[in-house]
Design a protein around this motif. Sequence first.
Motif, PDB file in Angstrom:
ATOM      1  N   ASN A 106       0.965  -0.950  -0.037  1.00 44.23           N
ATOM      2  CA  ASN A 106       0.082  -0.063  -0.032  1.00 44.23           C
ATOM      3  C   ASN A 106       0.884   1.234  -0.049  1.00 44.23           C
ATOM      4  OD1 ASN A 106      -2.343  -1.361   0.399  1.00 44.23           O
ATOM      5  ND2 ASN A 106      -2.216  -1.717   2.339  1.00 44.23           N
ATOM      6  N   VAL A 107       0.556   2.051  -0.820  1.00 51.34           N
ATOM      7  CA  VAL A 107       1.399   3.572  -1.022  1.00 51.34           C
ATOM      8  C   VAL A 107       1.327   4.341   0.220  1.00 51.34           C
ATOM      9  CG1 VAL A 107       1.948   5.579  -2.123  1.00 51.34           C
ATOM     10  CG2 VAL A 107       1.066   3.596  -3.340  1.00 51.34           C
ATOM     11  N   PHE A 108       2.360   4.444   0.853  1.00 51.03           N
ATOM     12  CA  PHE A 108       2.672   5.153   2.046  1.00 51.03           C
ATOM     13  C   PHE A 108       1.978   6.642   2.010  1.00 51.03           C
ATOM     14  CE2 PHE A 108       5.578   7.478   5.150  1.00 51.03           C
ATOM     15  CZ  PHE A 108       5.001   6.884   6.307  1.00 51.03           C
ATOM     16  N   ASN A 109       1.398   7.128   3.197  1.00 49.23           N
ATOM     17  CA  ASN A 109       0.859   8.592   2.852  1.00 49.23           C
ATOM     18  C   ASN A 109       1.004   9.119   4.429  1.00 49.23           C
ATOM     19  OD1 ASN A 109      -1.532   7.405   4.289  1.00 49.23           O
ATOM     20  ND2 ASN A 109      -2.442   7.232   2.289  1.00 49.23           N
ATOM     21  N   SER A 168       4.844   0.516   0.298  1.00 48.37           N
ATOM     22  CA  SER A 168       5.596   1.195  -1.035  1.00 48.37           C
ATOM     23  C   SER A 168       5.663   2.667  -0.790  1.00 48.37           C
ATOM     24  CB  SER A 168       4.809   0.652  -2.221  1.00 48.37           C
ATOM     25  OG  SER A 168       5.403   1.463  -3.174  1.00 48.37           O
ATOM     26  N   ILE A 169       6.686   3.361  -1.029  1.00 50.80           N
ATOM     27  CA  ILE A 169       6.672   4.661  -0.904  1.00 50.80           C
ATOM     28  C   ILE A 169       6.453   5.373  -2.154  1.00 50.80           C
ATOM     29  CG2 ILE A 169       8.203   4.870   1.138  1.00 50.80           C
ATOM     30  CD1 ILE A 169      10.381   5.919  -0.921  1.00 50.80           C
ATOM     31  N   GLY A 170       5.855   4.498  -3.148  1.00 47.27           N
ATOM     32  CA  GLY A 170       5.751   5.299  -4.508  1.00 47.27           C
ATOM     33  C   GLY A 170       5.505   4.388  -5.771  1.00 47.27           C
ATOM     34  N   ASP A 171       5.262   4.747  -6.835  1.00 47.74           N
ATOM     35  CA  ASP A 171       5.145   3.801  -8.028  1.00 47.74           C
ATOM     36  C   ASP A 171       6.526   3.964  -8.882  1.00 47.74           C
ATOM     37  OD1 ASP A 171       2.628   2.738  -7.166  1.00 47.74           O
ATOM     38  OD2 ASP A 171       1.631   4.179  -8.288  1.00 47.74           O
ATOM     39  N   TYR A 172       7.382   3.675  -8.366  1.00 50.47           N
ATOM     40  CA  TYR A 172       8.866   3.576  -9.130  1.00 50.47           C
ATOM     41  C   TYR A 172       9.811   2.444  -8.493  1.00 50.47           C
ATOM     42  CZ  TYR A 172       9.108   6.611  -5.218  1.00 50.47           C
ATOM     43  OH  TYR A 172       9.173   7.261  -3.881  1.00 50.47           O
ATOM     44  N   VAL A 173      10.717   2.294  -9.191  1.00 46.39           N
ATOM     45  CA  VAL A 173      11.487   1.078  -8.637  1.00 46.39           C
ATOM     46  C   VAL A 173      13.007   1.671  -8.102  1.00 46.39           C
ATOM     47  CG1 VAL A 173      13.076  -0.860  -9.458  1.00 46.39           C
ATOM     48  CG2 VAL A 173      10.835  -0.365 -10.532  1.00 46.39           C
ATOM     49  N   LEU A 174      13.300   1.270  -6.743  1.00 45.04           N
ATOM     50  CA  LEU A 174      14.490   1.590  -6.384  1.00 45.04           C
ATOM     51  C   LEU A 174      15.350   0.301  -6.321  1.00 45.04           C
ATOM     52  CD1 LEU A 174      12.959   3.441  -3.288  1.00 45.04           C
ATOM     53  CD2 LEU A 174      14.343   4.610  -5.023  1.00 45.04           C
TER      54      LEU A 174
END
Length: 197
Positions: free
Chosen positions: A104-107, A144-150
Amino acid sequence: MKIDILTLFPEMFKGPFDTSMLKKAQDNNLVEINIHDLRNWAKDKHKTVDDRPYGGGKGMVLMIEPIDKALKELKSKIQMTKSKSMSKVKSQKSKVILLTPQGNVFNQQTAKRLSKLNHLILIAGHYEGFDERIRENLVDEEISIGDYVLTGGEIPAMVIVDTVVRLLPGVLEEEATAHESFQGLKVNGQKSKVFLD
């Protein structure tokens, strides 16, 4: 609050947690942050923590055994501390969070919820991911902190710790967090959320 972070790269946390507000919060005993090398719970002399995926698949994934051992040890330490303290604290438990792109995206609402906990364990991953049994059996939540790859979960762990710790009572003046807001601004035609302190 106590925060434990399981990682393959503990050296990445040198600096961010040793300066500014996070350092002051630790110095004032408002938060205890511990960085743990996951390899310390490996069972072989090579400190192996990765393996082929359980059930097949490409790449290497973090094994369940070292993570299971680490979580049991970290939770037992917090249980011993709780048993020596007030009954109010005894009712609280450790929350284990897996840092993954699928989470789930962190907010800010999640940060507020986590800031009310007594003990937080963050698992930062690498390689192709985790043995699926870790997701199914060992964690309470995936974030998840966002929709991108680290390259790994260390930077997300830093983001979550910074966001949560600043909300702990006594870390900042109460007024500093009472009037925080997000203001919608248009950037390249898209509505963007900008943090205002």
